[in-house]
Motif scaffolding. Structure first.
Motif, short mmCIF file in Angstrom:
data_model
loop_
_atom_site.label_atom_id
_atom_site.label_comp_id
_atom_site.label_asym_id
_atom_site.label_seq_id
_atom_site.Cartn_x
_atom_site.Cartn_y
_atom_site.Cartn_z
N THR A 4 -5.02 -3.85 -8.38
CA THR A 4 -3.48 -3.89 -8.39
C THR A 4 -3.42 -4.14 -6.62
O THR A 4 -3.73 -3.09 -6.06
CB THR A 4 -2.61 -2.60 -8.60
N PHE A 5 -2.52 -5.38 -6.22
CA PHE A 5 -2.43 -5.31 -4.83
C PHE A 5 -0.94 -5.09 -4.41
O PHE A 5 -0.20 -5.53 -5.26
CB PHE A 5 -2.77 -6.88 -4.38
N ALA A 6 -0.75 -4.62 -3.14
CA ALA A 6 0.53 -4.30 -3.02
C ALA A 6 0.83 -4.56 -1.37
O ALA A 6 -0.13 -4.59 -0.50
CB ALA A 6 0.91 -3.03 -3.22
N GLY A 207 5.49 -7.05 -9.54
CA GLY A 207 6.94 -6.54 -9.55
C GLY A 207 7.49 -6.19 -8.23
O GLY A 207 6.65 -6.27 -7.19
N VAL A 208 8.62 -5.89 -8.02
CA VAL A 208 8.96 -5.17 -6.80
C VAL A 208 9.42 -3.81 -7.11
O VAL A 208 10.01 -3.19 -8.29
CB VAL A 208 10.57 -5.75 -6.43
N HIS A 209 8.75 -2.60 -6.42
CA HIS A 209 8.69 -1.36 -6.57
C HIS A 209 10.23 -0.82 -6.18
O HIS A 209 10.31 -0.61 -4.86
CB HIS A 209 7.54 -0.54 -5.84
N HIS A 210 11.01 -0.48 -7.10
CA HIS A 210 12.38 -0.20 -6.83
C HIS A 210 12.47 1.36 -7.17
O HIS A 210 13.02 1.44 -8.47
CB HIS A 210 13.51 -1.10 -7.42
N SER A 211 12.09 2.44 -6.47
CA SER A 211 12.45 3.68 -6.99
C SER A 211 13.69 4.17 -5.75
O SER A 211 13.77 3.56 -4.88
CB SER A 211 11.27 4.37 -6.74
N VAL A 223 6.07 -4.71 -2.82
CA VAL A 223 6.02 -5.70 -3.97
C VAL A 223 4.38 -5.31 -4.41
O VAL A 223 3.58 -5.01 -3.65
CB VAL A 223 6.11 -6.96 -3.46
N TRP A 224 4.24 -5.82 -5.64
CA TRP A 224 2.76 -5.62 -6.08
C TRP A 224 2.46 -6.80 -6.99
O TRP A 224 3.36 -7.39 -7.62
CB TRP A 224 2.64 -4.17 -6.81
N ALA A 225 1.07 -6.86 -7.22
CA ALA A 225 0.78 -8.00 -8.21
C ALA A 225 -0.63 -7.56 -8.86
O ALA A 225 -1.46 -6.80 -8.16
CB ALA A 225 0.38 -9.23 -7.82
N ARG A 226 -0.56 -7.59 -10.10
CA ARG A 226 -1.92 -7.06 -10.93
C ARG A 226 -2.53 -8.27 -11.21
O ARG A 226 -2.25 -9.31 -11.80
CB ARG A 226 -1.56 -6.39 -12.14
N LEU A 227 -3.90 -8.51 -10.66
CA LEU A 227 -4.79 -9.70 -10.88
C LEU A 227 -5.90 -9.39 -11.52
O LEU A 227 -6.66 -8.38 -11.11
CB LEU A 227 -5.16 -10.35 -9.33
N GLN A 228 -6.59 -10.18 -12.04
CA GLN A 228 -7.82 -9.95 -13.07
C GLN A 228 -8.69 -11.07 -12.25
O GLN A 228 -8.71 -12.33 -12.31
CB GLN A 228 -7.76 -10.14 -14.51
#
Length: 232
Positions: A4-6, A207-211, A223-228
Motif C-alpha cells: 500500500t502506497f500513500a 482511494g482517498v482517506h476521508h476520516s 490518497v492511497w493505492a494498493r499495488l501488487q
C-alpha cells in the motif's frame, strides 16, 4: 507482493483549524497504515527548514524516514519526505533537483523487498504550471538513466486534469492512478494528489482517506493505492 502506497500533503502539519499538530498527522498516518508514504510540505519553509514532525514522534511508529534531506534538521527536500516500514531495506536514497521557478523538488528511494528491487519517488510539483512538464521529464529522465525496476511516483502534482497538461508526459508507459478529489480537505473538489506506477505493478485498489481526523489535520486529504508486484 502487495504493498500500500500513500501520498499526503501535510501542509507543514497545520490543520484546517489553523493549529500546528504533528501528533494529529501521525494519527492520520496510523489510520492509513500504508507500507510506503510520500509526504509533501513536511518541513518549514524558512530558516533551517526544520521538520514539522519531531523525529521522536516517528520513533514510536512502524515507519522510518529515508535519508533524503540536504539539511540536518529537515525531514525531506523542499518538504518532500519518504517514510517506509522499518523492516524494509533501502539501497539508495536522496534528493532530486528539479527545474523550478519555485522551491520544488523530488526525493527518491530504492528498496529491496522479497528479492525484488523497487524505486519510489515523492514530489510536489510547480503551482504556477510553468515548469511542471519539465519537472516530470526530469523525474522520468532519472528513472530511465538508472537501472530498470518497478517504480512508483507519488505526490501533489498540482494538475487538475488526469490526462491533461504535464500528465501527458507519462503517456502510455505509466499507470496514472487518481484516487479521487483530495483538496481542499473540508470539501474536496480537486484531484491534485496522484500515484503513478510503471506497468510492472498490478493495480488492486485505491482511494482517498476521508476520516474526521484527516479533514482537520491538513488542507489535503491523503490518497492511497494498493499495488501488487507479480512474481518473476
Amino acid at each position: 507482493m502487495e504493498l500500500t502506497f500513500a501520498s499526503y500533503n501535510i501542509h507543514k502539519s497545520v490543520g484546517t483549524d489553523g493549529k500546528r499538530d504533528p501528533e494529529r498527522i501521525i494519527a492520520v498516518l496510523r489510520e492509513i497504515d500504508a507500507d510506503i508514504i510520500a509526504l509533501q510540505e513536511s518541513d518549514r519553509r524558512l530558516g533551517e527548514r526544520a521538520s514539522t514532525i519531531p523525529r521522536a514522534l516517528l520513533d514510536d511508529t512502524r515507519w522510518r524516514a529515508l535519508p533524503v534531506s540536504k539539511r540536518r534538521r529537515s525531514l525531506g527536500w523542499h518538504g518532500n519526505a519518504l517514510l517506509v516500514r522499518r523492516d524494509m531495506n533501502f539501497v539508495a536514497a536522496g534528493p532530486l533537483d528539479l527545474p523550478t521557478l519555485e522551491p520544488r523538488g523530488a526525493v527518491m528511494g530504492e528498496l529491496t523487498l522479497n528479492g525484488a528491487r523497487i524505486r519510489v519517488l515523492g514530489t510536489h510539483l510547480d503551482l504556477s504550471g510553468l515548469r511542471r512538464r519539465d519537472q516530470i521529464r526530469a523525474m522520468l529522465d532519472h528513472c530511465s538513466n538508472g537501472n530498470a525496476m518497478p517504480t512508483v511516483i507519488m505526490g501533489d502534482f498540482n494538475q487538475w486534469g488526469r490526462l491533461t497538461g504535464a500528465m501527458q508526459d507519462f503517456a502510455l508507459a505509466w499507470q496514472i492512478i487518481t484516487p479521487g478529489a483530495s483538496y481542499p480537505a473540508r470539501r474536496p473538489v480537486a484531484q491534485l494528489d496522484r500515484i503513478v506506477a510503471t506497468p510492472d505493478w498490478h493495480y488492486v485498489d485505491s482511494g482517498v482517506h476521508h476520516s474526521t481526523l484527516a479533514v482537520q489535520a491538513s488542507d489535503h486529504l491523503p490518497v492511497w493505492a494498493r499495488l501488487q508486484l507479480p512474481k518473476g
